[in-house]
Design an enzyme around this catalytic site. Structure first.
Site, PDB file in Angstrom:
ATOM      1  N   GLY A 169       0.342  -4.874  -8.831  1.00  0.00           N
ATOM      2  CA  GLY A 169       1.273  -4.071  -9.613  1.00  0.00           C
ATOM      3  C   GLY A 169       2.246  -3.279  -8.754  1.00  0.00           C
ATOM      4  O   GLY A 169       2.882  -2.336  -9.227  1.00  0.00           O
ATOM      5  N   CYS A 257      -4.932   3.189  -1.105  1.00  0.00           N
ATOM      6  CA  CYS A 257      -6.367   3.437  -1.170  1.00  0.00           C
ATOM      7  C   CYS A 257      -7.169   2.550  -0.233  1.00  0.00           C
ATOM      8  O   CYS A 257      -8.367   2.737  -0.077  1.00  0.00           O
ATOM      9  CB  CYS A 257      -6.864   3.222  -2.595  1.00  0.00           C
ATOM     10  SG  CYS A 257      -6.726   1.500  -3.148  1.00  0.00           S
TER      11      CYS A 257
END
Length: 308
Positions: A169, A257
């Site tokens: 995304g 992350c």
């Protein structure tokens, strides 16, 4: 599938992947200004072992909707029953907002999309995770936390499912490391990553969602801009204009992350720390036994979980 057919199928998939890798520059030149549907259809037609990894952010939800429309259009053209063409992989870190979990289940059902859920190794609940690693583990060692709840489960999913390529995304307008994205990338493990909405702004994504009734995370209506784990997601302040503002707000400079970092380097560091933590736990257990034998009572500090 017979062993011969399986070998033939793998050889065919390997050849397709190799062709993409060898022609990556030409492919990205062709898709550089392409719209999302064109990139999605190219990937569906050219990449075996294709999945969508998503945490159901707004861009992921739009990607899911577009794949559903492509699937329906192709089924209608061929006269076959509709079948969602790209399965989902959802990494449940155990620390998602309840709204995110609800959306994942709702969206998978809404689109009839097969969804594979992966969680941190050896744990399926917060209690199990914290019994093993202690509470607020992200405060003690955030990178190792990221490895346990995101990177390792994702790699396990790719290996168990035979994943060769994934939709992400990520978009250029999100800035930082994402500003120079290409449509198609190959990471250090050989995994192909496709960024179908890379050319869209947040406004275009938001407009598509509203125009097409796409299910999305209700936290966005409360003011959140980018939603991750509840402990690393905050409401943006008055001066926060970035698309990902509110993520890792107290972690200066952090933008990813771990899923889009060098896997081998990340794994090497994390596993070293995990081994050290395991040794520390064994030493602690040994000390408790010795204290018990000596008639000593362990203190509260002695029985606290030891984290990496």
């Amino acid at each position: 599938m017979s062993p011969v057919a399986e070998t033939s199928s793998k050889a065919s998939a390997d050849a397709k992947i190799r062709n993409v890798v060898e022609n990556l520059a030409k492919i990205n030149q062709r898709l550089g200004e392409a719209d999302p549907r064109e990139i999605l259809e190219w990937a569906i037609d050219n990449l075996p072992g294709l999945y969508q990894t998503t945490a159901f952010g707004l861009t992921g939800c739009v990607t899911l909707d577009l794949i559903s429309r492509i699937s329906s259009d192709r089924a209608a053209k061929s006269g076959e029953a509709p079948k969602h063409l790209v399965p989902l992989i959802f990494i449940d870190t155990l620390y998602h907002f309840p709204q995110t979990i609800d959306l994942a289940n709702q969206a998978a059902k809404h689109y009839g999309a097969p969804m594979h859920v992966y969680r941190p190794p050896g744990t399926s609940t917060v209690n199990e995770f914290e019994a093993k690693w202690g509470t607020s583990f992200w405060e003690k060692d955030e990178e190792t936390y990221d490895y346990l709840v995101k990177v390792e489960p994702a790699r396990r999913a790719y290996e168990e499912l035979g994943v060769r390529a994934v939709f992400t995304g990520r978009r250029r307008s999100q800035g930082a490391d994402r500003a120079s994205l290409n449509a198609v990338e190959v990471d250090e493990t050989g995994l192909i990553k496709i960024n179908p909405l890379m050319n869209w702004s947040f406004a275009q994504v938001d407009e598509y969602v509203k125009a097409n009734g796409v299910p999305y995370n209700e936290l966005l209506d409360m003011g959140y801009k980018s939603v991750g784990d509840w402990h690393s997601t905050a409401l943006p302040g008055s001066g926060d204009a970035g698309e990902r503002s509110g993520r890792w707000k107290d972690k200066a400079g952090k933008t990813e992350c771990g899923l889009h970092k060098d896997y081998f380097k990340f794994k090497l560091v994390a596993e070293k720390k995990l081994r050290e933590a395991e040794l520390a736990r064994k030493d602690e257990a040994k000390d408790k036994v010795e204290q018990a034998q000596d008639g000593q009572q362990p203190t509260q500090q002695d029985v606290a979980p030891v984290a990496a």
